[in-house]
Design an enzyme around this catalytic site. Structure first.
Site, mmCIF file in Angstrom:
data_model
loop_
_atom_site.group_PDB
_atom_site.id
_atom_site.type_symbol
_atom_site.label_atom_id
_atom_site.label_comp_id
_atom_site.label_asym_id
_atom_site.label_seq_id
_atom_site.Cartn_x
_atom_site.Cartn_y
_atom_site.Cartn_z
ATOM 1 N N HIS A 73 0.845 -1.194 0.000
ATOM 2 C CA HIS A 73 0.000 0.000 0.000
ATOM 3 C C HIS A 73 0.880 1.245 0.000
ATOM 4 C CE1 HIS A 73 -3.267 -2.743 1.168
ATOM 5 N NE2 HIS A 73 -4.090 -1.794 0.759
ATOM 6 N N LYS B 246 -0.518 4.968 4.511
ATOM 7 C CA LYS B 246 -1.458 4.053 5.192
ATOM 8 C C LYS B 246 -1.035 3.857 6.640
ATOM 9 C CE LYS B 246 -3.858 -0.388 4.784
ATOM 10 N NZ LYS B 246 -5.177 0.191 5.122
HETATM 11 P P1 NAD Z 1 -7.286 9.630 4.857
HETATM 12 O O1 NAD Z 1 -6.416 9.837 6.047
HETATM 13 O O2 NAD Z 1 -6.891 10.223 3.542
HETATM 14 O O3 NAD Z 1 -8.770 10.176 5.184
HETATM 15 C C1 NAD Z 1 -9.405 10.059 6.409
HETATM 16 C C2 NAD Z 1 -10.124 11.366 6.696
HETATM 17 O O4 NAD Z 1 -10.936 11.191 7.869
HETATM 18 C C3 NAD Z 1 -9.160 12.533 6.980
HETATM 19 O O5 NAD Z 1 -9.490 13.652 6.172
HETATM 20 C C4 NAD Z 1 -9.380 12.804 8.457
HETATM 21 O O6 NAD Z 1 -9.223 14.181 8.803
HETATM 22 C C5 NAD Z 1 -10.841 12.375 8.630
HETATM 23 N N1 NAD Z 1 -11.202 12.141 10.026
HETATM 24 C C6 NAD Z 1 -10.408 11.717 11.057
HETATM 25 N N2 NAD Z 1 -11.117 11.712 12.205
HETATM 26 C C7 NAD Z 1 -12.370 12.125 11.899
HETATM 27 C C8 NAD Z 1 -13.551 12.324 12.673
HETATM 28 N N3 NAD Z 1 -13.569 12.141 13.988
HETATM 29 N N4 NAD Z 1 -14.680 12.733 12.024
HETATM 30 C C9 NAD Z 1 -14.668 12.940 10.692
HETATM 31 N N5 NAD Z 1 -13.565 12.794 9.913
HETATM 32 C C10 NAD Z 1 -12.439 12.386 10.515
HETATM 33 O O7 NAD Z 1 -7.471 8.064 4.751
HETATM 34 P P2 NAD Z 1 -8.022 7.207 3.498
HETATM 35 O O8 NAD Z 1 -6.895 6.748 2.667
HETATM 36 O O9 NAD Z 1 -9.175 7.928 2.860
HETATM 37 O O10 NAD Z 1 -8.535 5.905 4.280
HETATM 38 C C11 NAD Z 1 -9.503 6.002 5.297
HETATM 39 C C12 NAD Z 1 -9.753 4.636 5.905
HETATM 40 O O11 NAD Z 1 -10.393 3.805 4.949
HETATM 41 C C13 NAD Z 1 -8.505 3.869 6.356
HETATM 42 O O12 NAD Z 1 -8.806 3.134 7.526
HETATM 43 C C14 NAD Z 1 -8.232 2.941 5.198
HETATM 44 O O13 NAD Z 1 -7.512 1.777 5.580
HETATM 45 C C15 NAD Z 1 -9.645 2.598 4.813
HETATM 46 N N6 NAD Z 1 -9.843 2.145 3.434
HETATM 47 C C16 NAD Z 1 -10.757 1.173 3.278
HETATM 48 C C17 NAD Z 1 -11.086 0.760 2.006
HETATM 49 C C18 NAD Z 1 -12.172 -0.276 1.850
HETATM 50 O O14 NAD Z 1 -12.489 -0.659 0.710
HETATM 51 N N7 NAD Z 1 -12.791 -0.714 2.946
HETATM 52 C C19 NAD Z 1 -10.464 1.330 0.895
HETATM 53 C C20 NAD Z 1 -9.523 2.340 1.099
HETATM 54 C C21 NAD Z 1 -9.229 2.763 2.386
#
Ligand code: NAD
Length: 272
Positions: free
Chosen positions: A161, A165
């Protein structure tokens, strides 16, 4: 909501990598309406229009810091905050307000995940470590391979990744490991080997090894190896962009909006 009305979604983590795409692709989907966007309190973009933050035209939906203030507008809350404590809070709010739930956040401890799933079961929820159609199929294929091949075919999982991450190994790698363990009637917690270093000795035949690589902007590749004597099977999935993950999560939101309460998986959404 009648069957002809679009499903209203509120995106939590709306300024993140996944959140911006959920807003951007969600607004183009005739079956959905982006009704709210939530970010962490103190995030520099709070108050800005979510459509603009997503790189498009204004939507008339400001980024807010508190889901409970806007949750009544939502048929389904989508959480990709990546912060398990925030996901738990959002799950509680969705349950209290009777909204559906789609959780993509990964990186929970076992206790956090159990608590979140127990709460989520009180409303209609889809929880998946990976929302892509390809990975959902890969998990099924890996279960089948683990059943077809006898235990002399040892299983290892490699994932890569992007460098930002936070959790390792990926939730998808863990889901693949659990699928192998379930197919072979093993206890995953006992079988999983998440690190090897130094004089670790010979491999136990029942180990499920998982290795996490982090480099550049890789969206997420997973390789499952079944290594026998003189031959090896490798099953590989490569995510070429986040779009497959986002489209899957939006599909799950549209699907779960009309379901009875319960925790569903992505294979339920796809009917496989
Ligand atoms: P990222 O860090 O780019 O985005 C996360 C966002 O959430 C940030 O902007 C952060 O400020 C915000 N955030 C944090 N705390 C918060 C709160 N209390 N309330 C509202 N917003 C809040 O991360 P990303 O790459 O977008 O990934 C997010 C999550 O999704 C990770 O856990 C990742 O592993 C997961 N993910 C899952 C899949 C899937 O298919 N299930 C795919 C991609 C990523």
């Amino acid at each position: 909501m009648t069957s002809s009305e679009p499903t209203s979604i509120v995106v939590c983590g709306a300024a993140g990598r996944m959140g911006r795409l959920l807003v951007g692709l969600g607004r183009e989907d005739a079956g959905l309406r982006v009704a709210g966007a939530v970010e962490a309190s103190g995030h520099p973009r709070i108050g800005e229009d979510a459509g603009v933050v997503a790189g498009g035209a204004p939507l008339g939906v400001p980024l807010v810091a508190d889901l409970s203030a806007i949750c009544k507008a939502a048929d389904v809350v989508i959480d990709f905050t990546g912060v398990p404590a925030a996901t738990l809070t959002h799950t509680r709010v969705a349950v209290d307000r009777g909204a559906g739930l789609v959780v993509g956040t990964t990186g929970f401890t076992a206790a956090e995940e159990a608590e979140m799933r127990a709460l989520a079961a009180r409303t209609r929820s889809v929880i998946a470590a990976n929302f892509s159609v390809g990975v959902t199929a890969l998990i099924e294929l890996v279960s089948q391979a683990a059943r077809l091949l006898d235990a002399s075919f040892e299983s290892e999982i490699v994932e890569i990744h992007h460098h930002a991450k936070k959790d390792a190994p990926s939730g998808t790698a863990l889901a693949l490991g659990r699928a192998i363990a379930a197919a072979r009637h093993q206890d995953f917690a006992t079988a999983a080997v998440l690190a090897r270093e130094g004089q670790v000795g010979a491999r136990r035949p029942d180990e499920i090894g998982i290795v996490a690589l982090r480099a550049g902007d890789a969206v997420g590749d997973h390789t499952v190896v079944f290594g026998g004597l003189g031959e090896r099977i490798e099953l590989v999935h490569r995510a070429q962009s986040r779009e497959c993950l986002v489209r899957g999560a939006l599909r799950a939101a549209a699907w779960v909006g009309r379901r009875p309460a319960g925790v569903y998986a992505m294979r339920d959404v796809l009917g496989i």
